[in-house]
Design a protein around this motif. Structure first.
Motif, PDB file in Angstrom:
ATOM      1  N   ASP A  32       0.892  -1.156   0.000  1.00  0.00           N
ATOM      2  CA  ASP A  32       0.000   0.000   0.000  1.00  0.00           C
ATOM      3  C   ASP A  32       0.932   1.208   0.000  1.00  0.00           C
ATOM      4  OD1 ASP A  32      -2.252  -1.484   0.169  1.00  0.00           O
ATOM      5  OD2 ASP A  32      -2.913  -0.730   2.110  1.00  0.00           O
ATOM      6  N   PHE A  34       0.669   5.378   0.352  1.00  0.00           N
ATOM      7  CA  PHE A  34      -0.207   6.530   0.492  1.00  0.00           C
ATOM      8  C   PHE A  34       0.593   7.766   0.864  1.00  0.00           C
ATOM      9  CE2 PHE A  34      -0.172   6.005   5.068  1.00  0.00           C
ATOM     10  CZ  PHE A  34      -0.161   4.630   5.258  1.00  0.00           C
TER      11      PHE A  34
ATOM     12  N   ASN B  92      -3.396   4.664   9.521  1.00  0.00           N
ATOM     13  CA  ASN B  92      -2.642   5.408   8.511  1.00  0.00           C
ATOM     14  C   ASN B  92      -2.862   6.919   8.601  1.00  0.00           C
ATOM     15  OD1 ASN B  92      -5.197   5.657   7.569  1.00  0.00           O
ATOM     16  ND2 ASN B  92      -4.890   4.524   5.684  1.00  0.00           N
ATOM     17  N   SER B  97      -3.892  10.229   0.591  1.00  0.00           N
ATOM     18  CA  SER B  97      -4.379   9.798  -0.711  1.00  0.00           C
ATOM     19  C   SER B  97      -3.567   8.576  -1.122  1.00  0.00           C
ATOM     20  CB  SER B  97      -4.232  10.917  -1.734  1.00  0.00           C
ATOM     21  OG  SER B  97      -2.878  11.241  -1.896  1.00  0.00           O
ATOM     22  N   TYR B  98      -4.278   7.557  -1.570  1.00  0.00           N
ATOM     23  CA  TYR B  98      -3.603   6.305  -1.898  1.00  0.00           C
ATOM     24  C   TYR B  98      -3.044   6.318  -3.311  1.00  0.00           C
ATOM     25  CZ  TYR B  98      -4.622   3.667   2.264  1.00  0.00           C
ATOM     26  OH  TYR B  98      -4.614   3.213   3.529  1.00  0.00           O
ATOM     27  N   HIS B  99      -1.822   5.848  -3.430  1.00  0.00           N
ATOM     28  CA  HIS B  99      -1.212   5.658  -4.750  1.00  0.00           C
ATOM     29  C   HIS B  99      -1.457   4.225  -5.196  1.00  0.00           C
ATOM     30  CE1 HIS B  99       1.927   9.110  -4.351  1.00  0.00           C
ATOM     31  NE2 HIS B  99       0.788   9.420  -3.795  1.00  0.00           N
ATOM     32  N   ARG B 100      -1.293   3.325  -4.245  1.00  0.00           N
ATOM     33  CA  ARG B 100      -1.503   1.909  -4.532  1.00  0.00           C
ATOM     34  C   ARG B 100      -2.212   1.281  -3.356  1.00  0.00           C
ATOM     35  NH1 ARG B 100       2.335  -0.666  -8.269  1.00  0.00           N
ATOM     36  NH2 ARG B 100       3.513   1.009  -9.213  1.00  0.00           N
ATOM     37  N   ARG B 101      -3.077   0.346  -3.634  1.00  0.00           N
ATOM     38  CA  ARG B 101      -3.774  -0.352  -2.565  1.00  0.00           C
ATOM     39  C   ARG B 101      -3.868  -1.826  -2.922  1.00  0.00           C
ATOM     40  NH1 ARG B 101      -8.293   2.255   1.254  1.00  0.00           N
ATOM     41  NH2 ARG B 101      -7.437   1.077   2.941  1.00  0.00           N
TER      42      ARG B 101
END
Lengths: 136, 152
Positions: A32, A34, B92, B97-101
């Motif tokens: 993940d 962020f 978190n 803002s998520y780039h990858r999940r």
């Protein structure tokens, strides 16, 4: 959100350009990533990797996270069932943000690696004035 | 353009021949797919397990990164061991803002039928670096017994 039923995510091997000399497997850890106002955080799944086995580098805007499995984790005996393979982990990212290299922090807890990359203050645009050299 | 009479078209003799060919192709494909899956023995129920047998013990391992020991529930009934649990989302901060999940959270439950009789009182479980290890001793009746050979 917690009602979601977990599924097995098949491990994917890292595609090396050449062959490795050791017969070891490198898997791509699930991550993940962020971003908040002040930092970029990378969280990666690395089960079986102790803190000593983790290696995080940032070079030329490329972040590399690597985890070496703990050899002591392997039990002896006959394998009756094998549904997952063990190995090392490696993944690379190109980081677009400017990162303060000195303040990168990495922690590992319960097989989850967390790398915090603090952003640097954006450099102020410096205006350079252009003058014509007056002929004397 | 040449005109072909309807009955002279290829395949007109048996209109189902083409379907049959497709079906055979699909059969072949699915057989190969299943066979490949079999070799690697990948499980689809979370978590994937590895089971090891030693002379007197049985060890079960599962990769459960980010699952707290408190959130695990292991029970044994009959000859089935059940591993239940949940993975909570990690903290978190706020406003991210998520780039990858890619990391999933949620519940899981997995039952495994043990191939060998075990002594239920000896089951022990531990979490280390995100790997769950369950160890147990075999029941006395299936433990290997050494037979001494007497010289006469």
């Amino acid at each position: 959100m917690n009602e979601h039923e977990l599924k097995v995510q098949q491990k994917q091997e890292v595609q090396h350009k050449g062959e490795t000399t050791k017969r070891e497997k490198y898997f791509i850890p699930a991550v993940d990533i962020f971003e908040s106002e002040g930092e970029v955080t990378v969280v990666a799944e690395m089960p079986g990797v102790a803190a000593e086995g983790i290696d995080v580098t940032l070079e030329d805007d490329v972040l590399t996270i690597r985890g070496r499995k703990d050899e002591a984790e392997l039990p002896g005996g006959r394998i009756l069932l094998q549904e997952y393979e063990t190995g090392n982990y490696q993944r690379r990212f190109t980081v677009a943000e400017t990162i303060d290299q000195e303040k990168i922090k990495a922690t590992v807890n319960n097989g989850m690696l967390r790398v915090v990359l603090p952003k640097t203050e954006p450099a102020k645009p410096k205006k350079i004035e252009v003058r014509t050299t007056e002929e004397e | 353009m040449a005109i072909i009479r309807f009955t002279e078209r290829p395949g007109a003799a048996n209109p189902w021949a083409e379907f049959e060919r497709i079906r055979q192709g699909l059969d072949h494909l699915s057989r190969n797919f299943l066979a490949r899956d079999d070799v690697h023995g990948h499980g689809t129920v979370f978590p994937a397990l590895n089971v090891y047998e030693e002379n007197e013990t049985l060890t079960i391992k599962a990769e459960l990164p980010g699952v707290k020991a408190d959130n695990l529930d292991i029970s044994f009934e009959g000859d089935t061991l059940t591993i239940k649990g949940k993975r909570d989302p990690y903290h978190n901060g706020e406003k991210v803002s998520y780039h990858r999940r890619e990391i999933e959270t949620g519940n899981f439950s997995r039952g495994v039928t043990l191939p060998i009789k075990i002594d239920a009182d000896t089951i022990a479980a531990g979490m280390r670096n995100g790997v769950l290890t369950i160890t147990m001793e075999k029941a006395a009746s299936v433990k290997p017994r050494k037979v001494n050979v007497l010289a006469e």
